[in-house]
Write a protein that holds these residues in place. Structure first.
Motif, short mmCIF file in Angstrom:
data_model
loop_
_atom_site.label_atom_id
_atom_site.label_comp_id
_atom_site.label_asym_id
_atom_site.label_seq_id
_atom_site.Cartn_x
_atom_site.Cartn_y
_atom_site.Cartn_z
N LEU A 130 0.81 -1.22 0.00
CA LEU A 130 0.00 0.00 0.00
C LEU A 130 0.84 1.27 0.00
CD1 LEU A 130 -3.09 0.31 -0.15
CD2 LEU A 130 -2.95 1.22 2.16
N PRO A 131 2.01 1.33 0.68
CA PRO A 131 2.81 2.55 0.56
C PRO A 131 3.18 2.86 -0.90
CG PRO A 131 3.55 1.30 2.45
CD PRO A 131 2.56 0.43 1.72
N GLY A 132 3.61 1.83 -1.64
CA GLY A 132 3.92 2.05 -3.05
C GLY A 132 2.68 2.46 -3.83
N PHE A 133 1.57 1.81 -3.55
CA PHE A 133 0.31 2.13 -4.24
C PHE A 133 -0.10 3.57 -3.98
CE2 PHE A 133 -4.34 2.28 -4.24
CZ PHE A 133 -4.61 1.81 -5.51
N LEU A 134 -0.07 3.98 -2.71
CA LEU A 134 -0.49 5.35 -2.38
C LEU A 134 0.47 6.39 -2.95
CD1 LEU A 134 -1.73 4.95 1.31
CD2 LEU A 134 -3.09 4.99 -0.80
N SER A 135 1.72 5.99 -3.20
CA SER A 135 2.66 6.94 -3.80
C SER A 135 2.22 7.34 -5.21
CB SER A 135 4.07 6.35 -3.83
OG SER A 135 4.20 5.33 -4.83
N ARG A 136 1.36 6.54 -5.84
CA ARG A 136 0.80 6.89 -7.15
C ARG A 136 -0.36 7.89 -7.03
NH1 ARG A 136 4.49 4.39 -10.66
NH2 ARG A 136 3.96 2.22 -11.16
N LEU A 137 -0.84 8.13 -5.81
CA LEU A 137 -2.07 8.90 -5.63
C LEU A 137 -1.88 10.13 -4.77
CD1 LEU A 137 -4.39 5.85 -4.86
CD2 LEU A 137 -4.41 7.19 -6.97
N THR A 138 -0.64 10.56 -4.57
CA THR A 138 -0.38 11.62 -3.60
C THR A 138 -1.10 12.93 -3.93
OG1 THR A 138 1.68 12.12 -4.78
CG2 THR A 138 1.82 10.70 -2.83
N ASP A 139 -1.42 13.15 -5.20
CA ASP A 139 -2.09 14.40 -5.56
C ASP A 139 -3.55 14.44 -5.14
OD1 ASP A 139 -2.38 12.34 -7.57
OD2 ASP A 139 -3.46 13.80 -8.78
N VAL A 140 -4.13 13.28 -4.79
CA VAL A 140 -5.54 13.26 -4.38
C VAL A 140 -5.70 12.82 -2.92
CG1 VAL A 140 -6.48 12.94 -6.70
CG2 VAL A 140 -5.80 10.93 -5.37
N LEU A 141 -4.60 12.74 -2.18
CA LEU A 141 -4.65 12.36 -0.77
C LEU A 141 -4.40 13.56 0.13
CD1 LEU A 141 -2.52 9.06 -0.91
CD2 LEU A 141 -5.02 9.23 -0.84
N HIS A 142 -4.85 13.44 1.38
CA HIS A 142 -4.61 14.48 2.39
C HIS A 142 -3.32 14.11 3.12
CE1 HIS A 142 -8.98 14.54 1.64
NE2 HIS A 142 -8.87 15.84 1.83
N LEU A 143 -2.22 14.63 2.66
CA LEU A 143 -0.90 14.17 3.09
C LEU A 143 -0.46 14.75 4.44
CD1 LEU A 143 0.98 14.34 -0.32
CD2 LEU A 143 0.05 12.32 0.81
N ASP A 144 -1.14 15.76 4.95
CA ASP A 144 -0.68 16.40 6.17
C ASP A 144 -1.45 15.93 7.40
OD1 ASP A 144 1.31 17.92 4.91
OD2 ASP A 144 -0.20 19.36 4.22
N ARG A 145 -2.20 14.88 7.28
CA ARG A 145 -2.92 14.32 8.44
C ARG A 145 -2.02 13.29 9.15
NH1 ARG A 145 -4.87 9.19 7.19
NH2 ARG A 145 -4.88 8.66 4.96
N PRO A 146 -2.25 13.06 10.44
CA PRO A 146 -1.40 12.12 11.18
C PRO A 146 -1.84 10.67 10.98
CG PRO A 146 -2.99 13.11 12.65
CD PRO A 146 -3.18 13.79 11.31
#
Length: 598
Positions: free
Chosen positions: A351-367
């Protein structure tokens, strides 16, 4: 971070690699621990509790002043997906001890998807209640939740969210790939495929017996992107697991190390005062929805995430799923919508690799439970196999794998996993063949007198939350044997039921409100024309409002399924699919006092 696997290895989590955000009010002192109210006061109750803990065989220095960690374990002998969790609980406890905590294991309901009837969905809310009340009523400061088989993930997280202690989730992990005659098998998905081949006369009893030996080769959940893998991925996307945890194969040594790392992590979370509500935010739930849709995940996740968000005080709706689905492609080429299996996904980057493809649509500053931000958690994550985890420019599908439908047959919504259906059926009009219940359908589906053709729309009702009861996975209605022998492998099928995340086909599910409470599905008659149009997000019954009013006047409400017991409570309190099938008295807001004792 390792270069050979392309994801952060949770078993190597270190204090300098897993950094929580700022604690709400500094580090928690021993006398501020919740468990101190049980153990550390001068009253009779604390004297009794300390004496009884000695009765358990522990010295005071082993537990007094230390974070008490509940290890909620859904292991049982009847749950093949969780049969290894007895050992994993020991690894969690090892990690808790290493970090200076005091672990206590609690057995909770196992909810074996394979064996529990009429459906474990009937008991998801019971496990959620059990988890909540155990955590509230015992002297615990935090929890590690061991689950994975479909309903255990949402149930444990619903209960933990309701009590709001620090918590970490440990996924059971997928089983090893299946094998048969040099063919790689996916549990569930290939079971349905070869069962239809048997019904069509393409294989016989000997082949079926061999398949029984090859479909499920180890402990663990289904190794396709079924409901279990979908929901554990959602849990990781929510930020309640250590990084990479959701795809580690159940029997991999890394799974044991991940469990120990989770035990160490929960002690750090308790000491930092980081409650679960700090992680389970609206942004986290939206990212979980994004993840599910980009994975081409199970339709069951729609119901469960709505219910989980409700326990966090967040209103998540079908419209949120449809809105997000239009913004994300399907990037996981994993069965049943794709070609590969979960072990392939894990070594492609997890999943870390998978989510790296989607960083533009994720909320990256949440804990998350492991890092101050999701951005930090994903730093350096890589994809090593672009066939399994596809790049954005080469998606499996341009839009998310689940579509939400509206129309006069489903005024409160319905869903379809359209990437697992034959494309020519995604816009289809045909006459209905209606079955009033699952047993009647099983008994009569092959009756030549019904004259079912590939153009018909198969309709099953009375299979929803109340009607099922418990909304069983009946939604992948069987195709008549004589059509299978002609090569037909998909038809449009409608129901108020669910279907397994390992299933496939043009199956419209979760029709709300359900027929058992008088939803429009209760009024459909054989021969009525129905149109499914996925592109238009529409499901329409071509019957006039005047005729439907006449039919409604003739409809009578069924008798309740249960006269007493848990079933009666379920029948009285269950909500509909579009609101998560939670119990009304659990889903509503309100405070519950913490039962501290002196």
């Amino acid at each position: 971070m390792t270069g050979d696997q392309g994801h952060i290895r949770p078993e190597e989590a270190r204090p300098d690699a897993v950094r929580p955000g700022p604690a709400p009010a500094g580090a928690v002192r021993p006398e501020e621990l919740r468990s101190h109210q049980w153990y550390g006061t001068d009253g009779l109750r604390s004297f009794s509790h300390r004496a009884r803990t000695r009765q358990l065989g522990y010295l005071p220095e082993e537990h007094l002043g230390k974070p008490v960690i509940a290890v909620l374990n859904t292991w049982s002998d009847i749950n093949p997906c969780h049969v290894h969790l007895r050992d994993r609980a020991q690894a969690v406890k090892r990690g808790v001890w290493q970090a200076g905590g005091f672990p206590l294991e609690f057995p909770v309901s196992t909810l074996s998807e394979t064996f529990q009837k009429p459906t474990p969905m009937l008991y998801r809310n019971m496990l959620a209640m059990e988890a909540e009340e155990l955590l509230r009523s015992y002297p615990v400061d935090g929890a590690v939740l061991l689950g994975g088989c479909d309903k255990t993930t949402p149930a444990l997280l619903m209960g933990a969210a309701s009590v709001d202690l620090p918590a970490v989730f440990v996924p059971a992990g997928p089983m090893l790939p299946g094998h048969w005659r040099n063919e790689v098998l996916g549990s569930g998905t290939d079971m349905w495929k070869y069962w239809d081949d048997k019904r069509a006369g393409l294989i016989g009893d000997a082949e079926l017996s061999e398949l029984e030996n090859g479909l499920a080769r180890s402990p663990g959940t289904c190794m396709t992107m079924g409901t279990a893998s979908t929901l554990t991925a959602a849990a990781e996307a929510l930020g309640v697991t250590v990084p990479g945890a959701s795809s580690i194969p159940a029997v991999d040594a890394g799974h044991d190390r991940m469990a120990a790392a989770s035990g160490r992590r929960i002690v750090e979370l308790v000491r930092s005062g980081a409650r679960l509500s700090r992680v389970l935010t609206r942004e986290a739930y939206e990212d979980a929805v994004t993840t599910v849709l980009a994975l081409g995940g199970s339709t069951n996740a729609v119901i469960h995430l709505i219910a989980m968000a409700g326990r966090s005080g967040i209103r998540l709706t079908l419209d949120d799923f449809d809105r997000i689905a239009r913004t994300v492609p399907v990037l996981a080429d994993v069965r049943p919508g794709g070609r590969f299996l979960m072990e392939d996904f894990h070594f492609a980057g997890g999943l870390p690799g998978f989510l790296s493809r989607l960083t533009d649509v994720l909320h990256l500053d949440r804990p998350t439970v492991a890092h101050a931000t999701l951005r930090e958690q994903l730093a350096g994550a890589l994809v090593h196999n672009p066939e399994v985890i596809r790049p954005r420019e080469n998606p499996l599908a341009d839009e998310g794998g689940v579509a939400v439908l509206r129309g006069n047959l489903c005024p409160d919504g319905a869903v379809i996993k359209h990437i697992a259906a034959e494309p020519h059926l995604l816009r289809h009009t045909g006459p209905a063949v209606v079955f009033d219940d699952y047993r009647t359908m099983q008994r009569t589906i092959n009756d030549p007198a019904l004259a079912i053709t590939p153009d018909h729309v198969l309709v099953l009702r009375n299979s929803g939350p109340k009607g099922g009861p418990g909304m069983p996975e009946y939604g992948m209605l069987p195709i008549p044997d004589y059509l299978l022998k002609e090569g037909v492998r998909d038809m449009v099928r409608l129901s108020d039921a669910r279907m397994s995340g390992t299933s496939y086909g043009a199956c419209v599910l979760h029709i709300a409100p359900e027929s058992y409470v008088g939803g429009p599905l209760a009024l459909v008659r054989t021969g009525d024309s129905i149109t499914l149009d996925v592109a238009a997000r529409s499901l329409h019954l071509h019957v006039s409002e005047e005729e439907l009013a006449l039919r409604r006047a003739e409809w009578t409400e069924p008798e309740p399924r249960y006269e007493r017991g848990y079933g009666a409570l379920y029948d009285e309190q269950i909500t509909q699919a579009d609101t998560g099938c939670d119990f009304a008295f659990l889903a509503r807001p309100g405070e519950v006092p913490d039962p501290y004792v002196g």
